[in-house]
Enzyme design. Structure first.
Site, PDB file in Angstrom:
ATOM      1  N   ARG A  52      22.961 -15.869 -13.147  1.00 12.70           N
ATOM      2  CA  ARG A  52      24.047 -14.977 -13.576  1.00 12.70           C
ATOM      3  C   ARG A  52      24.180 -13.860 -12.544  1.00 12.70           C
ATOM      4  NH1 ARG A  52      21.228 -11.222 -12.963  1.00 12.70           N
ATOM      5  NH2 ARG A  52      22.752  -9.921 -13.996  1.00 12.70           N
ATOM      6  N   GLY A  53      25.178 -12.986 -12.767  1.00 12.47           N
ATOM      7  CA  GLY A  53      25.483 -11.977 -11.750  1.00 12.47           C
ATOM      8  C   GLY A  53      26.585 -12.533 -10.861  1.00 12.47           C
ATOM      9  N   ALA A  54      27.614 -11.712 -10.634  1.00 11.11           N
ATOM     10  CA  ALA A  54      28.830 -12.229  -9.995  1.00 11.11           C
ATOM     11  C   ALA A  54      28.584 -12.950  -8.662  1.00 11.11           C
ATOM     12  CB  ALA A  54      29.835 -11.084  -9.840  1.00 11.11           C
ATOM     13  N   ARG A  89      32.602 -19.402 -16.363  1.00 18.67           N
ATOM     14  CA  ARG A  89      32.585 -18.003 -16.806  1.00 18.67           C
ATOM     15  C   ARG A  89      33.870 -17.337 -16.303  1.00 18.67           C
ATOM     16  NH1 ARG A  89      27.275 -14.624 -16.504  1.00 18.67           N
ATOM     17  NH2 ARG A  89      28.428 -13.535 -18.136  1.00 18.67           N
ATOM     18  N   ASP A 243      31.877  -7.196 -11.735  1.00 19.04           N
ATOM     19  CA  ASP A 243      32.275  -8.610 -11.711  1.00 19.04           C
ATOM     20  C   ASP A 243      33.686  -8.807 -11.199  1.00 19.04           C
ATOM     21  OD1 ASP A 243      30.016  -8.449 -13.724  1.00 19.04           O
ATOM     22  OD2 ASP A 243      30.288 -10.610 -13.432  1.00 19.04           O
ATOM     23  N   ASN A 253      32.794  -4.603 -15.573  1.00 21.67           N
ATOM     24  CA  ASN A 253      31.338  -4.798 -15.449  1.00 21.67           C
ATOM     25  C   ASN A 253      30.772  -4.970 -16.856  1.00 21.67           C
ATOM     26  OD1 ASN A 253      28.990  -5.004 -13.754  1.00 21.67           O
ATOM     27  ND2 ASN A 253      28.313  -3.051 -14.570  1.00 21.67           N
ATOM     28  N   LYS A 254      29.493  -5.227 -16.920  1.00 16.86           N
ATOM     29  CA  LYS A 254      28.816  -5.523 -18.183  1.00 16.86           C
ATOM     30  C   LYS A 254      29.191  -4.520 -19.266  1.00 16.86           C
ATOM     31  CE  LYS A 254      26.842  -8.360 -18.879  1.00 16.86           C
ATOM     32  NZ  LYS A 254      27.467  -9.565 -19.497  1.00 16.86           N
TER      33      LYS A 254
HETATM   34  O1  MRU Z   1      26.649 -11.379 -17.635  1.00 15.53           O
HETATM   35  P1  MRU Z   1      25.969 -11.172 -16.316  1.00 15.53           P
HETATM   36  O2  MRU Z   1      24.495 -11.000 -16.434  1.00 15.53           O
HETATM   37  O3  MRU Z   1      26.367 -12.230 -15.298  1.00 15.53           O
HETATM   38  O4  MRU Z   1      26.567  -9.792 -15.828  1.00 15.53           O
HETATM   39  C1  MRU Z   1      26.135  -9.221 -14.648  1.00 15.53           C
HETATM   40  C2  MRU Z   1      26.763  -7.911 -14.389  1.00 15.53           C
HETATM   41  O5  MRU Z   1      27.508  -7.385 -15.169  1.00 15.53           O
HETATM   42  C3  MRU Z   1      26.500  -7.321 -13.056  1.00 15.53           C
HETATM   43  O6  MRU Z   1      26.539  -5.937 -13.119  1.00 15.53           O
HETATM   44  C4  MRU Z   1      27.594  -7.797 -12.104  1.00 15.53           C
HETATM   45  O7  MRU Z   1      27.698  -9.189 -12.110  1.00 15.53           O
HETATM   46  C5  MRU Z   1      27.383  -7.321 -10.749  1.00 15.53           C
HETATM   47  S1  MRU Z   1      26.174  -8.318  -9.957  1.00 15.53           S
HETATM   48  C6  MRU Z   1      25.813  -7.739  -8.441  1.00 15.53           C
END
Ligand code: MRU
Length: 361
Positions: A52-54, A89, A243, A253-254
């Site tokens: 996970r993470g963009a 996603r 993201d 973002n999250k």
């Molecule tokens: O749902 P996730 O864990 O994929 O969400 C991740 C985030 O919100 C991060 O802050 C975002 O992807 C930036 S990653 C460098």
């Protein structure tokens, strides 16, 4: 970054057309790796948030195309792989970016060459991500130095971050955490407050694990505690990842990021967003148009953790039958963001700032 003295990336090519990943659903309790062998494996890993993470979502999708090309190099297979991965996603635009880049690279090439080319392009995307994150770290480090210079000698620079935008969210280094690592390594005395980041706890499970593994002083806090610490002047700056950033500078973002940005604004705390240019969606002009991922209610209603005997267990935390809603992201308007930290430097969080750094877009 190093785990147990060994350098790891979050994704790597293995022999025989397979890709290695770290199973992030097991962290911080167990460090386990998995092999992806098929397009379906890659799509599942993204959807189930094993990765996970963009930026890492984009990198995994790129390797997903390579895995698909291993089996079938036709146009139809390329399009089908692209579409399957795109559905995994919805919010992280890096997924679109990586898939478009892979398809554009392969589309006009002879099918016989596509498998090898796909493998190479996915590896290039990963290598570039490492360099981009390193550059974000270096630009962010300047902001950290400036902030540290305003402190009295010997005082600690207090940082707050949300979710996980570290090396586990990218291929290496991270976005928001890259300047933190570099500041720590360069001798700046800092402490990071880590939002737990309900409901999946990426802060408590992943960011704290990363920072701890690197020796960065940190404290996990409840998501709702950040406002108090900001009012108490115990936060000098906030830095988060993202993201998707729209052309006008709005930031997805999250979930929970927006509330931190509001609290930061009310308390004159700088609120920085770190991003690679692959996270900018030039096609959208405002944050309201960003698709927000709605995830399973189970993520809210259940929690997984480690038992005293070391086993992992999932428990229910709400009365049976209570419904739950689980939007994965929120949008922070550009006006609440102090500045963007990108691989090309720091800019104002607006269209002019972004276009100043990325004029060709
Ligand atoms: O749902 P996730 O864990 O994929 O969400 C991740 C985030 O919100 C991060 O802050 C975002 O992807 C930036 S990653 C460098």
């Amino acid at each position: 970054m190093k785990i147990g003295g060994k350098h790891w990336r979050t994704i790597w090519p293995e022999d025989e057309g397979a890709v290695g990943i770290i199973d992030q659903t097991k962290l911080p309790h167990r460090f386990e790796t998995l092999s992806l062998h098929t397009l379906e494996d890659a799509a599942h890993a993204i959807k189930a948030m094993i990765v996970r993470g963009a930026p890492l979502i984009g990198a995994t999708a790129a390797y997903g195309i390579a895995l698909a090309m291993h089996k079938d190099t036709s146009d139809a297979a390329l399009d089908a792989a692209h579409d399957t991965l795109l559905e995994t996603r919805p919010t992280a635009v890096n997924l679109h970016w990586a898939l478009k880049r892979m398809r554009d690279r392969l589309r006009n090439q002879p099918p016989a060459e596509r498998a090898a080319l796909a493998w190479k392009e996915a590896a290039t995307i990963c290598d570039e991500d490492v360099e981009v994150c390193r550059a974000i770290g270096e630009h962010g480090l300047k902001l950290f130095r400036e902030a540290a210079a305003k402190k009295k000698p010997g005082e600690t620079l207090n940082v707050l971050t949300h979710c996980n935008a570290g090396w586990l969210a990218c291929v290496d280094w991270g976005t928001a955490l890259a300047p933190i690592y570099m500041a720590h390594d360069s001798g700046i005395k800092l402490h990071v407050r880590v939002d737990e980041t309900r409901p999946r706890n990426q802060g408590a499970s992943l960011t704290a694990y990363e920072l701890g593994s690197h020796g960065v002083p940190h404290t996990i806090i409840a998501d709702n505690a950040g406002g108090l610490y900001m009012r108490q002047k115990q936060v000098d700056l906030c830095i988060v990842g993202t993201d998707r950033v729209t052309a006008n500078g709005d930031v997805a973002n999250k979930i929970g990021t927006y509330l931190k940005a509001l609290a930061a604004k009310d308390n004159d705390v700088p609120f920085y967003v770190a991003l690679p240019s692959s996270t900018i969606d030039w096609n959208l002009s405002r944050g309201e148009d960003i698709p927000i991922e709605e995830r399973s209610a189970d993520e809210l209603l259940k929690m997984t953790g480690r038992l005293p005997d070391g086993g992992l267990a999932t428990v229910e935390i709400a009365a049976p039958g209570s419904p739950a809603a689980n939007p994965g992201f929120d949008v922070t308007p550009a006006r609440l963001v102090t500045a963007f930290v990108t691989e090309r430097g720091v800019c104002a969080a607006d269209e002019a700032g972004l276009r100043g750094l990325f004029p060709k877009q």
